[in-house]
Motif scaffolding. Structure first.
Motif, PDB file in Angstrom:
ATOM      1  N   VAL A   1     119.265 -17.182  34.774  1.00  0.00           N
ATOM      2  CA  VAL A   1     120.088 -16.145  34.159  1.00  0.00           C
ATOM      3  C   VAL A   1     119.542 -14.759  34.488  1.00  0.00           C
ATOM      4  N   THR A   2     120.413 -13.779  34.356  1.00  0.00           N
ATOM      5  CA  THR A   2     120.007 -12.380  34.469  1.00  0.00           C
ATOM      6  C   THR A   2     120.261 -11.705  33.121  1.00  0.00           C
ATOM      7  N   ALA A   3     119.861 -10.457  33.008  1.00  0.00           N
ATOM      8  CA  ALA A   3     120.027  -9.739  31.741  1.00  0.00           C
ATOM      9  C   ALA A   3     121.492  -9.557  31.371  1.00  0.00           C
ATOM     10  N   THR A   4     122.397  -9.675  32.350  1.00  0.00           N
ATOM     11  CA  THR A   4     123.821  -9.471  32.082  1.00  0.00           C
ATOM     12  C   THR A   4     124.611 -10.779  32.058  1.00  0.00           C
ATOM     13  N   THR A   5     123.901 -11.907  32.140  1.00  0.00           N
ATOM     14  CA  THR A   5     124.581 -13.205  32.148  1.00  0.00           C
ATOM     15  C   THR A   5     125.067 -13.569  30.756  1.00  0.00           C
ATOM     16  N   ARG A   6     126.274 -14.125  30.659  1.00  0.00           N
ATOM     17  CA  ARG A   6     126.754 -14.635  29.379  1.00  0.00           C
ATOM     18  C   ARG A   6     125.986 -15.910  29.029  1.00  0.00           C
ATOM     19  N   LEU A   7     125.514 -16.002  27.792  1.00  0.00           N
ATOM     20  CA  LEU A   7     124.799 -17.193  27.344  1.00  0.00           C
ATOM     21  C   LEU A   7     125.831 -18.190  26.819  1.00  0.00           C
ATOM     22  N   GLY A   8     126.502 -18.858  27.762  1.00  0.00           N
ATOM     23  CA  GLY A   8     127.588 -19.739  27.398  1.00  0.00           C
ATOM     24  C   GLY A   8     127.124 -21.054  26.799  1.00  0.00           C
ATOM     25  N   GLY A   9     125.875 -21.458  27.084  1.00  0.00           N
ATOM     26  CA  GLY A   9     125.357 -22.705  26.542  1.00  0.00           C
ATOM     27  C   GLY A   9     124.307 -22.425  25.484  1.00  0.00           C
ATOM     28  N   HIS A  10     123.048 -22.736  25.792  1.00  0.00           N
ATOM     29  CA  HIS A  10     121.945 -22.390  24.903  1.00  0.00           C
ATOM     30  C   HIS A  10     120.725 -22.109  25.775  1.00  0.00           C
ATOM     31  N   ILE A  11     119.617 -21.725  25.177  1.00  0.00           N
ATOM     32  CA  ILE A  11     118.423 -21.381  25.951  1.00  0.00           C
ATOM     33  C   ILE A  11     117.836 -22.646  26.568  1.00  0.00           C
ATOM     34  N   VAL A  12     117.840 -22.694  27.900  1.00  0.00           N
ATOM     35  CA  VAL A  12     117.341 -23.846  28.644  1.00  0.00           C
ATOM     36  C   VAL A  12     116.221 -23.378  29.566  1.00  0.00           C
ATOM     37  N   GLN A  13     115.085 -24.052  29.515  1.00  0.00           N
ATOM     38  CA  GLN A  13     113.938 -23.635  30.318  1.00  0.00           C
ATOM     39  C   GLN A  13     113.873 -24.308  31.681  1.00  0.00           C
ATOM     40  N   GLY A  14     114.532 -25.431  31.818  1.00  0.00           N
ATOM     41  CA  GLY A  14     114.402 -26.172  33.069  1.00  0.00           C
ATOM     42  C   GLY A  14     113.130 -26.992  33.107  1.00  0.00           C
ATOM     43  N   HIS A  15     112.525 -27.216  31.926  1.00  0.00           N
ATOM     44  CA  HIS A  15     111.317 -28.030  31.801  1.00  0.00           C
ATOM     45  C   HIS A  15     111.708 -29.345  31.127  1.00  0.00           C
ATOM     46  N   VAL A  16     111.808 -30.394  31.899  1.00  0.00           N
ATOM     47  CA  VAL A  16     112.295 -31.676  31.389  1.00  0.00           C
ATOM     48  C   VAL A  16     111.290 -32.285  30.418  1.00  0.00           C
ATOM     49  N   ASP A  17     111.779 -32.681  29.231  1.00  0.00           N
ATOM     50  CA  ASP A  17     110.920 -33.289  28.211  1.00  0.00           C
ATOM     51  C   ASP A  17     110.808 -34.800  28.375  1.00  0.00           C
ATOM     52  N   GLY A  18     111.759 -35.398  29.037  1.00  0.00           N
ATOM     53  CA  GLY A  18     111.741 -36.845  29.225  1.00  0.00           C
ATOM     54  C   GLY A  18     113.023 -37.286  29.898  1.00  0.00           C
ATOM     55  N   THR A  19     113.088 -38.564  30.196  1.00  0.00           N
ATOM     56  CA  THR A  19     114.296 -39.106  30.808  1.00  0.00           C
ATOM     57  C   THR A  19     114.934 -40.139  29.887  1.00  0.00           C
ATOM     58  N   GLY A  20     116.232 -40.252  29.981  1.00  0.00           N
ATOM     59  CA  GLY A  20     116.979 -41.271  29.268  1.00  0.00           C
ATOM     60  C   GLY A  20     117.900 -41.941  30.259  1.00  0.00           C
ATOM     61  N   SER A  21     118.855 -42.699  29.767  1.00  0.00           N
ATOM     62  CA  SER A  21     119.838 -43.327  30.646  1.00  0.00           C
ATOM     63  C   SER A  21     121.160 -43.445  29.901  1.00  0.00           C
ATOM     64  N   VAL A  22     122.221 -43.512  30.671  1.00  0.00           N
ATOM     65  CA  VAL A  22     123.551 -43.686  30.082  1.00  0.00           C
ATOM     66  C   VAL A  22     123.643 -45.099  29.512  1.00  0.00           C
ATOM     67  N   VAL A  23     123.998 -45.188  28.236  1.00  0.00           N
ATOM     68  CA  VAL A  23     124.116 -46.485  27.570  1.00  0.00           C
ATOM     69  C   VAL A  23     125.545 -47.009  27.675  1.00  0.00           C
ATOM     70  N   ARG A  24     126.510 -46.154  27.362  1.00  0.00           N
ATOM     71  CA  ARG A  24     127.921 -46.574  27.413  1.00  0.00           C
ATOM     72  C   ARG A  24     128.807 -45.348  27.505  1.00  0.00           C
ATOM     73  N   ARG A  25     130.038 -45.588  27.940  1.00  0.00           N
ATOM     74  CA  ARG A  25     131.057 -44.550  28.019  1.00  0.00           C
ATOM     75  C   ARG A  25     132.317 -45.067  27.340  1.00  0.00           C
ATOM     76  N   GLU A  26     132.938 -44.191  26.552  1.00  0.00           N
ATOM     77  CA  GLU A  26     134.179 -44.555  25.876  1.00  0.00           C
ATOM     78  C   GLU A  26     135.248 -43.509  26.209  1.00  0.00           C
ATOM     79  N   PRO A  27     136.086 -43.805  27.186  1.00  0.00           N
ATOM     80  CA  PRO A  27     137.131 -42.852  27.579  1.00  0.00           C
ATOM     81  C   PRO A  27     138.215 -42.755  26.504  1.00  0.00           C
ATOM     82  N   SER A  28     138.797 -41.580  26.386  1.00  0.00           N
ATOM     83  CA  SER A  28     139.963 -41.384  25.538  1.00  0.00           C
ATOM     84  C   SER A  28     140.942 -40.520  26.328  1.00  0.00           C
TER      85      SER A  28
END
Length: 204
Positions: free
Chosen positions: A87-114
């Motif tokens: 981000v830059t100082a003029t970027t819209r914070l459309g999501g939340h504060i993300v550092q890009g420092h991964v805390d761990g890994t998970g996996s997709v368990v299931r998907r339920e389409p609607s």
């Protein structure tokens, strides 16, 4: 710092094994437009440094530690990846504060389409579950998402058509690994509320 709003789906062009590291080359016409050496680009939620730029591609060095503790070690030539510039100082914070420092890994368990969205359940390491709350924020493969339901070893998110179309989360299947970064604010709060050691004193 990032916002978790993916700018583009990139493609892994090459991986050069260097023993204790990998040189990762990614094609991303949008994020490379103004990229310079030393800039940070989030690749599936991992903050990487641009070491080389060649037209619409950039190359970054990925250390063994990162390969072992994130899903980047599972990438291959042709893999699709989520890309976001810092981000830059003029970027819209459309999501939340993300550092890009991964805390761990998970996996997709299931998907339920609607009809208009898709509910996805993702597993997570037990030691990260305390940082999640219903309607709180989490980053999955670099995508800022709102937790629908937080469980002891998994959580659910609802993915809108835009997210399904513009990120790798639309392609992930049950069993596929994902990078997770919890909300850093939750970690700071935990630290501040933790019992202090006897030698710790309040700052003057």
């Amino acid at each position: 710092m990032f916002t978790g709003i993916v700018e583009e789906l990139g493609v892994v062009e090459a991986l050069e094994d260097q023993g204790d590291a990998v040189r990762l080359t990614v094609r991303g016409p949008h994020v490379t437009v103004d990229a310079r050496l030393g800039d940070s680009i989030s690749v599936n939620g991992c903050c990487l440094t641009v070491a080389q730029k060649d037209g619409e591609t950039f190359t970054a060095d990925v250390m063994r530690e990162t390969l072992d503790k994130t899903s980047l070690g599972a990438l291959a030539a042709g893999s699709r990846v989520n890309l976001e510039r810092a981000v830059t100082a003029t970027t819209r914070l459309g999501g939340h504060i993300v550092q890009g420092h991964v805390d761990g890994t998970g996996s997709v368990v299931r998907r339920e389409p609607s009809e208009h969205w898709e509910v996805v359940e993702v597993s997570l390491p037990a030691d990260l579950s305390r940082y999640l709350v219903d309607k709180g924020s989490i980053t999955v493969d670099g995508v800022s998402l709102t937790v629908v339901q937080a469980g002891a070893d998994s959580f659910t998110v609802s993915l809108i058509p835009e997210t399904l179309a513009r990120t790798t989360l639309g392609l992930k299947q049950a069993g596929d690994p994902v990078n997770l970064e919890v909300d850093v604010i939750a970690k700071y709060v935990e630290r501040l509320l933790a019992p202090r050691e006897p030698h710790e004193k309040d700052p003057a």
